[in-house]
Design an enzyme around this catalytic site. Structure first.
Site, short mmCIF file in Angstrom:
data_model
loop_
_atom_site.label_atom_id
_atom_site.label_comp_id
_atom_site.label_asym_id
_atom_site.label_seq_id
_atom_site.Cartn_x
_atom_site.Cartn_y
_atom_site.Cartn_z
N GLY A 31 -35.11 -3.06 48.59
CA GLY A 31 -34.42 -1.98 47.91
C GLY A 31 -35.27 -0.74 47.76
N GLY A 100 -28.32 -8.18 44.79
CA GLY A 100 -27.59 -8.29 46.05
C GLY A 100 -26.90 -7.00 46.45
CD GLU A 108 -33.08 -9.26 47.06
OE1 GLU A 108 -33.48 -8.11 47.22
OE2 GLU A 108 -32.01 -9.52 46.48
CE LYS A 126 -30.26 -0.13 39.66
NZ LYS A 126 -31.18 -0.74 40.60
C1 5RP Z 1 -31.03 -6.14 47.27
C2 5RP Z 1 -31.23 -6.15 45.81
C3 5RP Z 1 -31.98 -5.01 45.22
O1 5RP Z 1 -33.11 -5.52 44.60
C4 5RP Z 1 -31.12 -4.31 44.23
O2 5RP Z 1 -29.93 -3.90 44.90
C5 5RP Z 1 -31.81 -3.09 43.63
O3 5RP Z 1 -31.99 -2.12 44.60
P1 5RP Z 1 -32.55 -0.67 44.26
O4 5RP Z 1 -33.95 -0.85 43.81
O5 5RP Z 1 -32.41 0.07 45.58
O6 5RP Z 1 -31.65 -0.08 43.19
O7 5RP Z 1 -30.85 -7.04 45.10
O8 5RP Z 1 -30.27 -7.23 47.70
#
Ligand code: 5RP
Length: 232
Positions: A31, A100, A108, A126
């Site tokens: 990510g 995800g 992961e 988040k």
């Molecule tokens: C990928 C994930 C990522 O960790 C999640 O989507 C967070 O992503 P970002 O740091 O780009 O916000 O689970 O499958």
């Protein structure tokens, strides 16, 4: 260009890289936040001679790590992982998560399952009181079973939508599809829901990560970093 010192993703991602000890086997999440972790790990390798061995959780992360000359290994060669740094789409006060959004949930979760210290890197957006209130739950499914799984997930109270990008069905690194399941009132009982989803034939993995995170690193837009430990 945005100032990385004030970008919550950069603040969290870089701070987590500073928690990685020398000699560690490191799970490399996926990510845009972990992107900054990779950059900082490479910086530390150059500046301090940090030695690590990375286990990437996606093709994208593997490519980035190779470009940064981070040495890599695979799950064939390591039994456990010392520390993993990964992002999240939502995290609640118990450190349970939805992941995800980037479609890497299966790898992961496998990596998290053998990790001693899972560090989660996020911006404050988040943090949620209840899972499923801001983000749909990703479910990786075998393409053959998509319709069947979709109907079964509907019976669990969600509205599961096949993930597409620019009108094209998204395939994961494992050749599967993703359903994004929105729960109108969020997820009341994540443990029961995970069990119910995992029991549907055709489901490969779901994006509920329960009891897997140990440390939470929150980057704030004013440049502050907050490191929280899992409540006991
Ligand atoms: C990928 C994930 C990522 O960790 C999640 O989507 C967070 O992503 P970002 O740091 O780009 O916000 O689970 O499958």
């Amino acid at each position: 260009m945005a100032n990385p010192a004030l970008d919550p993703k950069a603040v969290a991602g870089r701070a987590a890289a500073d928690l990685v000890p020398d000699g560690a086997v490191v799970g490399l999440g996926t990510g845009s936040t972990v992107h900054f972790t990779l950059l900082r790990l490479a910086e530390r390798m150059r500046a301090e001679g940090l030695r690590i061995l990375g286990v990437p959780t996606s093709v994208d992360t593997e490519r980035k790590a190779r470009e940064l000359a981070i040495p890599l290994t695979t799950l064939d060669d390591v039994e456990s992982i010392d520390v993993t740094v990964d992002g999240a789409d939502e995290i609640d006060p118990r450190f349970d998560m939805i992941k995800g959004g980037g479609g890497a949930l299966l790898r992961e979760k496998v990596v998290a399952s053998i990790t001693r210290r899972q560090i989660v890197v996020v911006g404050p957006n988040k943090l949620v009181a209840r899972l499923g209130t801001t983000f749909a739950l990703p479910i990786e499914v075998v393409p053959f079973a998509r319709g069947t799984v979709q109907r079964a997930v509907r019976r669990l109270g969600a509205d599961p939508v096949q993930r597409t990008r620019d009108g094209v069905v998204v395939r994961t690194d494992n050749g599967n599809e993703v359903l994004d399941a929105r729960f109108p009132d969020g997820i009341a009982d994540a443990v029961a829901l995970e069990r119910a989803i995992d029991a549907i034939p055709g489901v490969v993995e779901c994006g509920l990560f329960l009891g897997l995170a140990h440390v939470l690193v929150v980057g704030h837009p004013d440049g502050r970093v907050e490191v929280r430990h899992k409540p006991v």
